[in-house]
Every structure is written in C-alpha cells, then in structure tokens.
Design an enzyme around this catalytic site. Structure first.
Site, PDB file in Angstrom:
ATOM      1  CG  ASP A  16      -1.703   1.226   1.420  1.00 37.65           C
ATOM      2  OD1 ASP A  16      -2.347   1.645   0.444  1.00 37.65           O
ATOM      3  OD2 ASP A  16      -1.687   1.800   2.520  1.00 37.65           O
ATOM      4  CG  ASP A  18      -1.352   7.678   0.847  1.00 38.42           C
ATOM      5  OD1 ASP A  18      -0.573   8.624   0.727  1.00 38.42           O
ATOM      6  OD2 ASP A  18      -2.214   7.386  -0.001  1.00 38.42           O
ATOM      7  CG  ASP A 175      -1.539   2.157   6.609  1.00 37.33           C
ATOM      8  OD1 ASP A 175      -1.899   1.919   5.438  1.00 37.33           O
ATOM      9  OD2 ASP A 175      -1.622   3.291   7.128  1.00 37.33           O
TER      10      ASP A 175
END
Length: 238
Positions: A16, A18, A175
């Site tokens: 991922d 960000d 996250d």
C-alpha cells in the site's frame, strides 16, 4: 479467509502507499490546513490528521471541517483539497525509515515489488516519479486503475497479473483493515504495517498473517524463513 498457518518466500511483495510505503501525512495535512487558512480558520496539528490519511480526501475533509459525503459541502471541499494537494505532492513526504533498504534487499533477492493503492493515478504516478522510484518498481496499481478499489481484490489481482505471478505467491503489506481483507480475498498473504496510520482501529482484530513494526522487519521476516527452511523446506510455522 482464515489466517495462513505458514509463510513461504514470495515471488513478489506489494505495498500500500500512504502509511505503508511512504509517510505522506505531512503533505496531506498541509493541504487540508491550506483550506482552513483560506477560510480564516486556525490550522490543526498533524496528529489530528494522521490516523485518517489512508482515507484520502474524504478523511482529510472530515478532520478539517467535520463533514461527510452526505453533507452538501463535501464534494466542493474534497475537490478543492485534491487540487491543492496535487500542487504540493512531495514537499514533506518521504519513504518510511528503512524502506529504501528493504527495497534494495528485495531487488538483490530478485523478489519483485510493486504498489497497490487506493490513491488516484493523478497522485500516485507523479509521487513515485518525484521519489525516483517509478523506474525501480515492477508495477503501480492505483485506485482508478481497475473498476474496483480495495477492499475488493481486483487491484491486487491486476498487480499479480502484471507481474506474471500467481496471487498465492504474493505478499501484500498495508496499514488499513481493508488491505488485509483485500489480500485475503485475492489469496495473498496479508501483512500489517503497524507503524502506519491504522485508521484508528486495532490491527490485532484484522486477522492478518503477520505484522511488522518497521519496514526492515520485512527483511527479518524473509531471512527467518530462509534460515528455518533449512530445517523445514519451503516454509516456517507462523
């Protein structure tokens, strides 16, 4: 999908963006605060914005102005935020500490790596170029690359197809809870980047296959599999 019982050396690792690959919170928060300043409002601290960065413009507008997609002013504020952010993409954003070394390790072991993010291509591609990583990665799949965004598995499956790797031979590191759901729906191993933004929820409840506290922990995880595979070929109990 239940938690996997063993880990094997992957052929590809997908990240991922960000909160996992890069710390983009400072620029996202700055763009939101620019909107507040233009309206005569005080700025908010980065810590207020940070947990919500993974939700993009929607998250930033929610923190900055307390509005949701159901509110009349939401679309205008979101679009203004995105335009301001696009002009200030990489002022403060950086890779997380240890990520560059982690990428170098993967490249030295001929493990492909790529980006799968819900961030739109208008932001992802320029950011990767500004960071000098567009020529190193083997794929970039943005939120508008496929008809569906995460937690739908389509972006991850598209990435695996681009890499020519079976999804079951890929790891996905993220996250946000939807990252783990997307990974499992795509038959990939899902790893929590616990150093990321986390969306204000407890990652222990996400059903991830493993968790790392820093990017270099990914290297340690891969090395532990290699070491233990000398005793148990190809896998190590998690």
């Amino acid at each position: 999908m239940p938690k996997k019982t063993s880990l094997v050396i992957p052929k590809a690792i997908l990240f991922d963006f960000d909160g996992t690959f890069a710390d983009t919170a400072p620029d996202m928060a700055s763009a939101a605060n620019m909107l507040r300043i233009s309206r005569g409002m005080d700025t908010l601290p980065l810590l207020d914005y940070r947990p919500h960065v993974s939700h993009g413009g929607r998250g930033m507008v929610a923190v900055a102005f307390g509005v949701s997609p159901e509110d009349i002013e939401f679309a205008t504020l979101r679009d203004e935020f995105l335009n301001v952010y696009e002009k200030n993409l990489c002022v403060y954003s950086t890779l997380f500490d240890g990520m560059n070394q982690t990428l170098a390790f993967l490249e030295s072991r001929h493990i492909q790596w790529g980006i799968v993010t819900n961030k739109a291509r208008r932001f992802t591609d320029p950011l990767m170029k500004l960071m000098g990583l567009d020529i190193r990665t083997t794929c970039i799949v943005s939120g508008d690359t496929t008809p569906h965004a995460k937690p739908h598995p389509a972006p991850l499956l598209h990435a695996a197809d681009l890499l020519g790797v079976d999804p079951s031979q890929c790891w996905y590191v993220g996250d946000d809870e939807r990252d783990i759901h997307a990974a499992h729906a795509a038959d990939m191993l899902g790893i929590v980047a616990s150093y990321g933004y986390l969306g204000g929820t407890d990652p222990l409840t996400w059903g991830a296959d493993a968790s790392i506290d820093a990017p270099l922990d990914l290297v340690k995880l891969l090395q532990s599999i290699k070491t233990k595979s000398a005793v148990t070929p190809h896998s190590v109990t998690n």
